[in-house]
Design an enzyme around this catalytic site. Sequence first.
Site, PDB file in Angstrom:
ATOM      1  CB  SER A 114      -0.903   0.056   1.038  1.00 60.86           C
ATOM      2  OG  SER A 114      -0.168  -0.051   2.527  1.00 60.86           O
ATOM      3  CE  LYS A 143      -3.798   1.200   4.710  1.00 65.69           C
ATOM      4  NZ  LYS A 143      -3.533   0.822   3.331  1.00 65.69           N
TER       5      LYS A 143
END
Length: 828
Positions: A715, A758
Site C-alpha cells: 500500500s 487509515k
Amino acid sequence: MSRHTIDIITRSDDEDEQSFAVIADYEGNEENMFNVVDPEGETMPVLAVRNMVLFPGVVMPVTVGRTSSLKLVKDAFKKEITIAVHCQKSPDTDDPAATDLFDVGTAARIVRIFEMPDMTTTVILHGMQRVQLQEVVKRRPYMTARVAALRDDLPAKNNREFRAIVDSCKELAIKYTRLNAESQQDTTFALRNITNNIFLVNFICTNLPFDVKEKAQLLMEPSLVERATHLLSILNREVQLSELKEDIQMRAKEELSQQQREYFLMQQMKNIQDELGGSVQDQDIAEMREAAKKKKWTREVAATFEKELAKLERTNPQSPDYNVQLNYLQTLLGLPWNEYTTDNLDMAHAQRVLDRDHYGIEKVKERIIEHLAVLKLRQDMKSPIICLYGPPGVGKTSLGKSIADALGRKYVRISLGGVHDEAEIRGHRKTYIGAMPGRIIKGLAKAGSSNPVFILDEIDKISQMTHNGDPSSALLEVLDPEQNNAFHDNFLDVDYDLSHVMFIATANNVHTIPAPLLDRMELIEMSGYLTEEKVEIARRHLVRKQMNENGITRGRVSITKAAIEKIVENYTRESGVRELDKKIGKIFRKVALEIATDGYPLHHSIGPKQVPELLGVEEYTRDRYQGNGYAGVVTGLAWTAVGGEILFIETSLSRGKGHLTLTGNLGDVMKESATIALEYLKAHAALLDIDPDLFNHWNIHLHVPEGAIPKDGPSAGITMATALASAFTQRKVRPNLAMTGEITLRGKVLPVGGIKEKILAAKRAGITDIILSEENERHIRDIQPVYLDGLTFHYTDDVSEVLQFALLPEKVANPLDLTVKEEKKGEE
C-alpha cells in the site's frame, strides 16, 4: 562429717553410657555436699561421658568402655580421689579433647566398680559439686585438668516459690514417665520417694531423656530456683509433645475402629431392610424409573435405559460396577432430551439487545440479525454454526452471550484452548473407572435445554493429532449440520440431537483451524475498534462498570470524552478494549483511595490533564503531520492490528553510482514496491523534467522510520513514488496530504485494504487531503459521515495524476544541486 545414705538401682539392659540414676540422701547438710572442691581450684582426672549429664547429689551407674577411661576410674577408685565428669558435645567423638567437652561438669567420687558378666565395666559415680574446666594439664594416659569450683545458690528453706516450682516439676515428671512407655519405669518410684527438693530437681535433670545441650545449660545455672524454673518449661514442652503423640495414636486407632463399626452397622442395616421388604438401592431404582416416565426421549433411548436399569438391579451394591452403572443412568436422566426453550424471534428486540451490549460492529450485528431472520422464517429451529474471528478483546465471547439474551435461549460456554484429548469432546467409554461424558454433553446437561447458544471459545487453539486422538476431528461431527442430529458420545453410547443448538465458535486466527472444520462454519470477521468507537464503548460501558466494581457512586466522579481519548491514544495499543478497561479501572482505584483516605475525591472531573497524574507517563505517542519543508518526505497510511497509523517515507540522495538502499525493517513486498516506484520514475523521467543521467550519478536511500517495527505490504507504492519524485525534483509536497495505494510498472494505482482505519488515523494526525485508488471509493461510502468531516478525497488510477496533484511547482528551501558533473578527460 554428716551422715548420708546412698540408694542405687541398677539395670542390666543398658547399651550406652546413660544409665538410671538415684539420689544420695543427705540429712540437712546440703551446703557441705555442694562445696567439696578447693575454692582455689584443683587438678583432677577428667572422665568424658556420652549422652548424660551428672548433677550434684545424684548417684549414677556408667558403663565404661574406653581404655583410658578404664585406667582413670581404676586409679581414682584405688587412690580414693575425686574426678571431674564432663559430657561430650558430640557422642561420636572417640578421643575427646577439652574443646569437645561442655565447660561445666560435676566433681564426683567413685562409689564402686562392677565387672559385668558381658565383660563390660560399670562404675557407680556420686556427683558432688559443679566444676568448670580451665586448662588441660596432660592427655596421657588419661586427661587430667585443672578445674575451678562453682558454688550453687541454694534457696532458703522457707522459700515457698521454690517449693511450688519443684512440686510442679515433680507432677510433670511423673506424668511424662507415665506417657512414655520407653521411659524407665523405676523413675516414677524414685520421684515419689525423694523428699529433698534440691536433690529432686537435680534427679529430674539427670534422668529425664531430653537433649544433653539443655541439660548442660541447666547445669551451668548457679541458682537452684532458676534451674528449677528452666526445668519446668522444658517439662511442660515435653509433656505437651508426649500428649500430642498419644492423641495421634489414639485417633488412628479410633479411625480403624470406626471403619469396623460402620461395616457392622451396614450389615445390620441391610438385614433390617431385607426384613422390612426394601432397601435404599430399591428406592433409588424406583425413583429413577419414575423420573424416566417424564422424559421425552426416543424409543431407542428408553429401551437402552430399561436395559441398563435392569442390569443395575442385578448388581451387588458393594461392587465397584454398581456406582459406574448408577452414574451412567443418572447422566441419562440428567440430559434435556427433546426439551427446548421458546425462541424470541422479534427482530427489533434482538437489535435493541445487541445495540445495548455492543457499540459499533454494525456489519457483524447485521449478519447476526440476518441469521435470526432465517430462523424466524424456517420455523424448524435448525440453528446456524457461526465462527466469530478477530483480535483479542473485541467482544467475540460477549457477543455470543448477547445473542443468547436476544433469543431467550440458555447460554453455555466451554473453552477449547489447550484441549488435547479427543475424549474431552466425545467422552470416555463408561466401562473405564472415572469415565464421564464429553464437554458437549455436560454443557447441555448444565443448560437444561437442547437448544442453547453454545460458545466454543478459542477454537483455533485446540490441539490437533496427539497420542490421545484428534480433538479437532471430533468437532467435525459436532459442527456438521448433516451429522450432528445424531451425535454419538462414547459415554452415553446412544445418539443425541445437536441440530437445534446454536454453536458459536470464537477464534483469533482462522489460519490455524483445520480446513475441514473451517468449511463447516459461517465466518464473521470482528475487526479491531476505531479510536472513536473505543471512546464510545468506554463512555457507555467501561466507565460505569469500573465505577461499580470500585465502589464509586454515580455522579461523584466524572471522566471526560477527551480524557478517554487520551487514554486510548497514549496508554493503550490494542484492537479491543481489554487494556482500556484496565486503565480506567486503575484510574478509579486511585480515586477510591482518595475517597477512602480523605473522605472525598481530589479528582471530581477527570480531563486530559489529570490522566498523567493518575496513570503516569504516557506509554505511546501518535505521529503528527510534520510539514512539507523537506524534499523527498511524503506521508503514507498504514493498517495495523491495533488500528490505522500514518508513516513517513523519507528519501535522501548522495553522489554515487545510482545504488538503491532500503532501510526501516521492510518486508519483501514493500521492498518490491520501492523498486517498482524507482523503475517507473526512470521510465517517465521526462514527465517531471528529470535528467535521466541523475539516476546513474546519485545514490538513493529510502527509509521508513521506527526501524524496530516490521513493515510490509504494497500500500505504500504511490507514497514511495511521490517521495522519489520529490527528491529528484526538489519540489515541495502539497501540505497536509497523505496517500495509500499499490503501484504497478505501468503506473496504475491499485486498491488496498484497511481504508476505514487509515483515514481515521490521517484525520487524527491533522491530514486534510487523501489520495486513494478509484476502486477504494466504495469503501468510503460505508463509513459514517461523522468520521469523514474535514477530509477531502482524491481518487485516481494513474501515478502520473498522483504526482501532478501531490508535487507543488515551488522548490524546497536550500535545494540540492543535482547537476551531473562532466568527467575530466585526461590527455596522454
